[in-house]
Design an enzyme around this catalytic site. Structure first.
Site, PDB file in Angstrom:
ATOM      1  N   HIS A  64       0.859  -1.193   0.000  1.00  0.00           N
ATOM      2  CA  HIS A  64       0.000   0.000   0.000  1.00  0.00           C
ATOM      3  C   HIS A  64       0.891   1.236   0.000  1.00  0.00           C
ATOM      4  CE1 HIS A  64       0.764  -0.668   4.278  1.00  0.00           C
ATOM      5  NE2 HIS A  64       0.263   0.514   4.594  1.00  0.00           N
ATOM      6  N   HIS A  86       1.385   3.966   1.951  1.00  0.00           N
ATOM      7  CA  HIS A  86       1.907   4.726   3.082  1.00  0.00           C
ATOM      8  C   HIS A  86       3.435   4.810   3.044  1.00  0.00           C
ATOM      9  CE1 HIS A  86      -1.936   4.281   5.739  1.00  0.00           C
ATOM     10  NE2 HIS A  86      -2.028   5.260   4.862  1.00  0.00           N
ATOM     11  N   ASP A 105       5.758   4.764   5.206  1.00  0.00           N
ATOM     12  CA  ASP A 105       6.572   3.828   5.982  1.00  0.00           C
ATOM     13  C   ASP A 105       6.606   2.426   5.376  1.00  0.00           C
ATOM     14  OD1 ASP A 105       3.871   3.405   6.705  1.00  0.00           O
ATOM     15  OD2 ASP A 105       4.433   2.642   8.674  1.00  0.00           O
ATOM     16  N   HIS A 106       6.031   2.275   4.176  1.00  0.00           N
ATOM     17  CA  HIS A 106       6.134   1.013   3.448  1.00  0.00           C
ATOM     18  C   HIS A 106       6.811   1.168   2.087  1.00  0.00           C
ATOM     19  CE1 HIS A 106       3.636  -1.541   6.151  1.00  0.00           C
ATOM     20  NE2 HIS A 106       3.282  -0.338   6.552  1.00  0.00           N
ATOM     21  N   HIS A 163      -7.591  -0.586   5.893  1.00  0.00           N
ATOM     22  CA  HIS A 163      -6.555   0.328   6.388  1.00  0.00           C
ATOM     23  C   HIS A 163      -6.359   1.456   5.376  1.00  0.00           C
ATOM     24  CE1 HIS A 163      -2.900   1.618   8.407  1.00  0.00           C
ATOM     25  NE2 HIS A 163      -2.191   1.415   7.300  1.00  0.00           N
ATOM     26  N   ASP A 205      -0.516  -4.158   6.655  1.00  0.00           N
ATOM     27  CA  ASP A 205      -1.334  -3.503   7.681  1.00  0.00           C
ATOM     28  C   ASP A 205      -2.810  -3.863   7.579  1.00  0.00           C
ATOM     29  OD1 ASP A 205       1.097  -2.413   8.206  1.00  0.00           O
ATOM     30  OD2 ASP A 205       0.516  -0.325   7.887  1.00  0.00           O
ATOM     31  N   HIS A 215       4.193  -4.707  11.099  1.00  0.00           N
ATOM     32  CA  HIS A 215       4.641  -3.899  12.237  1.00  0.00           C
ATOM     33  C   HIS A 215       4.837  -4.741  13.489  1.00  0.00           C
ATOM     34  CE1 HIS A 215       4.136   0.196  10.591  1.00  0.00           C
ATOM     35  NE2 HIS A 215       3.142  -0.336   9.883  1.00  0.00           N
TER      36      HIS A 215
END
Length: 255
Positions: free
Chosen positions: A56, A58, A60-61, A114, A133, A171
């Site tokens: 996805h 975001h 942080d990915h 999410h 996530d 995570h």
């Protein structure tokens, strides 16, 4: 042969994964929260990166992707529905599509909730699913874009995979998730035992990811909306599973 899979801690509490198909020499990286730990793992293993899967959009990915590709050019795979906000994709996929990493075939699952456009990929021959996530260890992702109904539908898809499937989520939230799970399912002996094992693992600095789907089905409250004990504790005995899930998610947001 199944994938050989490495769990790679990144940032404060993210994970990336390297999945290596020894028969072909192909190697998949799932998400790139940061570059350096992935580069180090590739150097230590001697594996050659061939593919990157982005689950996805975001940051942080995906934020480590550019520098990773500068060092190791690879084919980038992501959701067609998310292509407008992902880094440039070489292969855009949707639910029902299959991706091939050497001799390993991965089935794409839309797990929106999410985010809208979030995907998971199940590699049945390796008994592995990369969920990022969506389904997480003892939890599920916060609903930033999708609805509770969307997430419940997504989790049901994952719940129907074989119980021995290994769940590679995005995570290290498991300790906090366990504390919440015990607040809604305090008498679950499997959950109590798992919570103690999680505490021990974290005290020793060991990851709690991956987990098995069987563990999640037995202990993850977000997969247990039909459970009579949880329903009674929430005073929702006559509600739909989707409504019970929504209430559990709402309580977690405030926990």
């Amino acid at each position: 042969m199944p994938f050989e899979i490495l769990t790679i801690p990144c940032l404060a509490d993210n994970y990336a994964f390297l999945a290596h198909d020894a028969d072909s020499g192909k190697t998949l990286c799932v998400d790139v929260p940061e570059t350096a730990p992935v580069l180090q793992a590739l150097e230590q293993t001697g594996w050659t990166l061939s593919h990157v899967l982005l689950t996805h959009h975001h940051a942080d990915h995906v934020q480590g992707l550019r520098d990773l590709l500068a060092a190791h050019p690879a084919t980038v795979i992501g959701a067609a529905a998310d292509a407008h906000r992902l880094p440039p994709l070489d292969i855009a996929v949707g639910e029902g599509d299959t991706i091939e990493i050497g001799h390993q075939a991965g089935h794409v699952i839309d797990v929106s909730g999410h985010t809208v456009g979030h995907i998971a990929v199940h590699f049945p021959a390796s008994h592995a699913v990369f969920t990022a996530d969506s389904l997480m260890a003892l939890g599920c992702g916060r609903l930033f874009e999708g609805t509770a109904d969307q997430m419940w539908d997504s989790l049901q898809k994952l719940m129907h995979l074989p119980p021995d499937t290994i769940v590679y989520s995005g995570h290290e939230y498991t300790s906090a998730n366990a504390k919440f799970a015990l607040s809604v399912d305090p008498d679950n002996s499997a959950l109590i035992s798992r919570s103690k094992a999680i505490d021990a693992a974290r005290e020793q600095g060991r990851p709690t990811v991956p987990s098995t789907l069987a563990e999640e089905l037995a202990t993850n409250p977000f997969l247990r909306a039909e459970d009579p004990t949880i329903r009674s504790r929430l005073a929702m005995q006559d509600e739909t599973d989707a409504a019970v899930f929504a209430e559990i998610r709402k309580r977690k947001d405030k926990f």
